[in-house]
Design a protein around this motif. Structure first.
Motif, short mmCIF file in Angstrom:
data_model
loop_
_atom_site.label_atom_id
_atom_site.label_comp_id
_atom_site.label_asym_id
_atom_site.label_seq_id
_atom_site.Cartn_x
_atom_site.Cartn_y
_atom_site.Cartn_z
N GLY A 136 0.81 -1.22 0.00
CA GLY A 136 0.00 0.00 0.00
C GLY A 136 0.84 1.26 0.00
N VAL A 137 1.89 1.29 0.81
CA VAL A 137 2.75 2.48 0.84
C VAL A 137 3.54 2.59 -0.46
CG1 VAL A 137 4.72 3.56 2.00
CG2 VAL A 137 2.86 2.56 3.34
N GLY A 138 3.96 1.45 -1.02
CA GLY A 138 4.60 1.48 -2.33
C GLY A 138 3.68 2.08 -3.37
N VAL A 139 2.40 1.78 -3.28
CA VAL A 139 1.41 2.35 -4.20
C VAL A 139 1.24 3.84 -3.95
CG1 VAL A 139 -1.07 2.40 -4.69
CG2 VAL A 139 0.15 0.22 -4.65
N VAL A 140 1.05 4.23 -2.69
CA VAL A 140 0.87 5.65 -2.35
C VAL A 140 2.04 6.48 -2.86
CG1 VAL A 140 0.83 7.27 -0.40
CG2 VAL A 140 -0.64 5.25 -0.37
N ASP A 141 3.25 5.96 -2.72
CA ASP A 141 4.44 6.69 -3.18
C ASP A 141 4.44 6.91 -4.69
OD1 ASP A 141 5.45 6.89 -0.63
OD2 ASP A 141 6.93 5.27 -0.87
N ARG A 142 3.85 5.98 -5.43
CA ARG A 142 3.93 6.02 -6.89
C ARG A 142 2.69 6.64 -7.54
NH1 ARG A 142 7.01 2.57 -4.63
NH2 ARG A 142 9.03 1.98 -5.55
N LEU A 143 1.62 6.84 -6.78
CA LEU A 143 0.41 7.48 -7.31
C LEU A 143 0.54 9.00 -7.42
CD1 LEU A 143 -2.47 5.87 -5.21
CD2 LEU A 143 -2.00 5.45 -7.62
N ARG A 144 1.38 9.58 -6.63
CA ARG A 144 1.35 11.01 -6.32
C ARG A 144 1.22 11.92 -7.54
NH1 ARG A 144 6.26 11.72 -4.99
NH2 ARG A 144 6.25 13.45 -3.51
N PRO A 145 2.05 11.79 -8.57
CA PRO A 145 1.97 12.77 -9.67
C PRO A 145 0.71 12.66 -10.51
CG PRO A 145 4.09 11.59 -9.67
CD PRO A 145 3.17 10.85 -8.77
N TRP A 146 0.03 11.50 -10.45
CA TRP A 146 -1.12 11.27 -11.33
C TRP A 146 -2.45 11.71 -10.72
CZ3 TRP A 146 0.05 10.12 -16.17
CH2 TRP A 146 1.32 9.57 -16.43
N LEU A 288 -0.53 20.16 -15.55
CA LEU A 288 0.88 19.83 -15.46
C LEU A 288 1.05 18.34 -15.75
CD1 LEU A 288 2.27 21.84 -12.41
CD2 LEU A 288 1.83 22.56 -14.77
N ASP A 289 1.89 18.05 -16.73
CA ASP A 289 2.13 16.65 -17.08
C ASP A 289 2.82 15.96 -15.91
OD1 ASP A 289 4.15 14.50 -18.27
OD2 ASP A 289 2.43 14.65 -19.61
N PRO A 290 2.30 14.82 -15.42
CA PRO A 290 2.87 14.16 -14.25
C PRO A 290 4.33 13.74 -14.42
CG PRO A 290 0.68 13.31 -14.70
CD PRO A 290 1.05 14.16 -15.87
N ARG A 291 4.76 13.51 -15.66
CA ARG A 291 6.12 13.02 -15.88
C ARG A 291 7.14 14.14 -15.98
NH1 ARG A 291 3.20 9.95 -20.67
NH2 ARG A 291 2.41 12.09 -20.67
N THR A 292 6.71 15.33 -16.35
CA THR A 292 7.64 16.44 -16.55
C THR A 292 7.34 17.64 -15.67
OG1 THR A 292 6.30 17.44 -18.31
CG2 THR A 292 7.91 15.73 -18.96
N MET A 293 6.13 17.73 -15.12
CA MET A 293 5.66 18.89 -14.36
C MET A 293 5.75 20.17 -15.19
SD MET A 293 4.32 18.24 -11.42
CE MET A 293 3.79 16.53 -11.16
N ARG A 294 5.42 20.04 -16.46
CA ARG A 294 5.31 21.19 -17.35
C ARG A 294 3.91 21.22 -17.94
NH1 ARG A 294 9.03 21.90 -14.72
NH2 ARG A 294 11.17 22.48 -15.31
N ARG A 295 3.46 22.41 -18.33
CA ARG A 295 2.09 22.57 -18.81
C ARG A 295 1.90 21.88 -20.16
NH1 ARG A 295 -0.38 27.36 -16.24
NH2 ARG A 295 -1.65 27.70 -18.11
#
Length: 362
Positions: A136-146, A288-295
């Motif tokens: 679950g924590v592994g998932v929480v860590d990887r969900l964040r940008p999306w 903001l694109d989750p992979r680049t954090m650019r518009r």
């Protein structure tokens, strides 16, 4: 196959005026008297709100049917005592909310003052099963940008207390007034996650673990990751879409964690900017694109989300349904767009609420 459950919060309104009504206790009493699925309904912070929780489902079609059924049942119970339910994430009309009388809610009003009194906001929380706290924590860590993309898709709160806010999801901005709300740093392990939560409770700023309002957290009650960034959707089919995408994100993140892939780490400051941008523009501008954090155009970011979870969705048989649902939202607009279109046509927030009552069960 991972199971999914949904909690939705609905607004109780007067069927004639569209104004919120503090009737949750009466609706719950009627639901208990009528039997059936009455146990799925719960009180919330304000008496103008009614919450229901679905059962865990592995089939998204079944989950969608249950969401629709719970909405109809809530409307039936409310109608018996002279009010209606609307899947609106904020009240378009002015209201002075009534805080529930239990000890927890009274503590919150004393502790947080006006922030509590203004929290008449309705969200959609999605629970997706996980095998352990470590996963679950592994998932929480990887969900964040999306997660901001889910906010943009679900956005359904352009009006606040009689005012056009300029936001698609103003609910999410009001929600950020809680001291524990928002994105998190990378935890790295279940132990570190639980230590952080315990330290937060120890400060006394929050009452207990239930007030840790992370965008995604380990559920206290269930073996799930709980994703908490979405507005309640105007249409039940869009709530099903959010749940489908949430399961796809959890499954994708779990596979990455199992394979030892490091999570993207843009930092909490950038994640807050991404969440703000999603709340502001929804699907009608840039995200903001989750992979680049650019518009980038919202449509391109939504396509990126679908690409990111495509393998997981295909494994569950949900890929085409998710693609069609996203295409429909991009074409027709989310709940915020529907509300604004209604306002342009009718020039009446009361008419907006009345029509949204109807569409809640459509």
């Amino acid at each position: 196959m991972r199971t999914v459950g949904v909690e939705e919060e609905l607004l109780l309104v007067d069927p004639e005026t569209g104004e919120p009504r503090a009737m949750s206790a009466a609706v719950l009493a009627r639901a208990e008297r009528d039997g059936g699925e009455g146990d799925v309904f719960e009180k919330e912070l304000h008496e103008e709100m009614l919450e229901f929780a679905t059962h865990p489902q592995s089939c998204m079609e079944s989950l969608g049917a249950e969401i629709a059924r719970c909405r109809k049942e809530a409307a039936a119970h409310a109608g018996e005592i002279g009010c209606s339910v609307a899947a609106l994430a904020t009240s378009p009309l002015p209201v002075s909310p009534s805080i529930g009388v239990n000890r927890r809610y009274q503590w919150m009003e004393k502790q947080y003052g006006i922030a509590t009194r203004e929290q008449l906001v309705m969200g959609c929380h999605v629970h997706v099963s996980v095998e352990s706290d470590e996963e679950g924590v592994g998932v929480v860590d990887r969900l964040r940008p999306w997660l901001p993309v889910l906010t943009a898709l679900s956005a359904n709160s352009p009006f606040w207390q009689g005012t056009e806010t300029g936001y698609n999801s103003y609910r999410s901005r009001v929600w950020q007034r809680w001291p524990s709300a928002g994105p998190t740093e990378i935890f790295g392990s279940a132990g570190r996650y639980h230590r952080q939560v315990a330290d937060m409770v120890s400060t006394g700023v929050i009452l207990d673990e239930g007030m840790v309002y992370f965008d995604a957290r380990l559920s206290q009650r269930y073996p799930t990751v709980e994703i908490r960034v979405s507005d309640v959707c105007l249409h039940a089919e869009n709530a099903g879409l959010i749940a489908t995408l949430a399961r796809g994100l959890v499954e994708t993140a779990a596979r990455e964690w199992s394979a030892g892939r490091e999570p993207l780490d843009p930092g909490v400051s950038l994640l807050r900017l991404a969440a703000w941008q999603a709340a502001r523009s929804g699907l009608r501008g840039e995200l903001l694109d989750p992979r680049t954090m650019r518009r980038m155009p919202a449509e391109a970011v939504v396509r990126g989300l679908l690409d990111h979870v495509a393998e997981a969705l295909e494994a569950y048989g949900d890929l085409e349904r998710a693609r069609e649902g996203c295409a429909r939202l991009l074409r027709e607009g989310n709940g915020a767009q529907v509300q604004r279109d209604l306002m342009r046509r009718t020039e009446s927030l009361r008419a907006v609420v009345t029509e949204c009552v109807r569409q809640t069960q459509a």
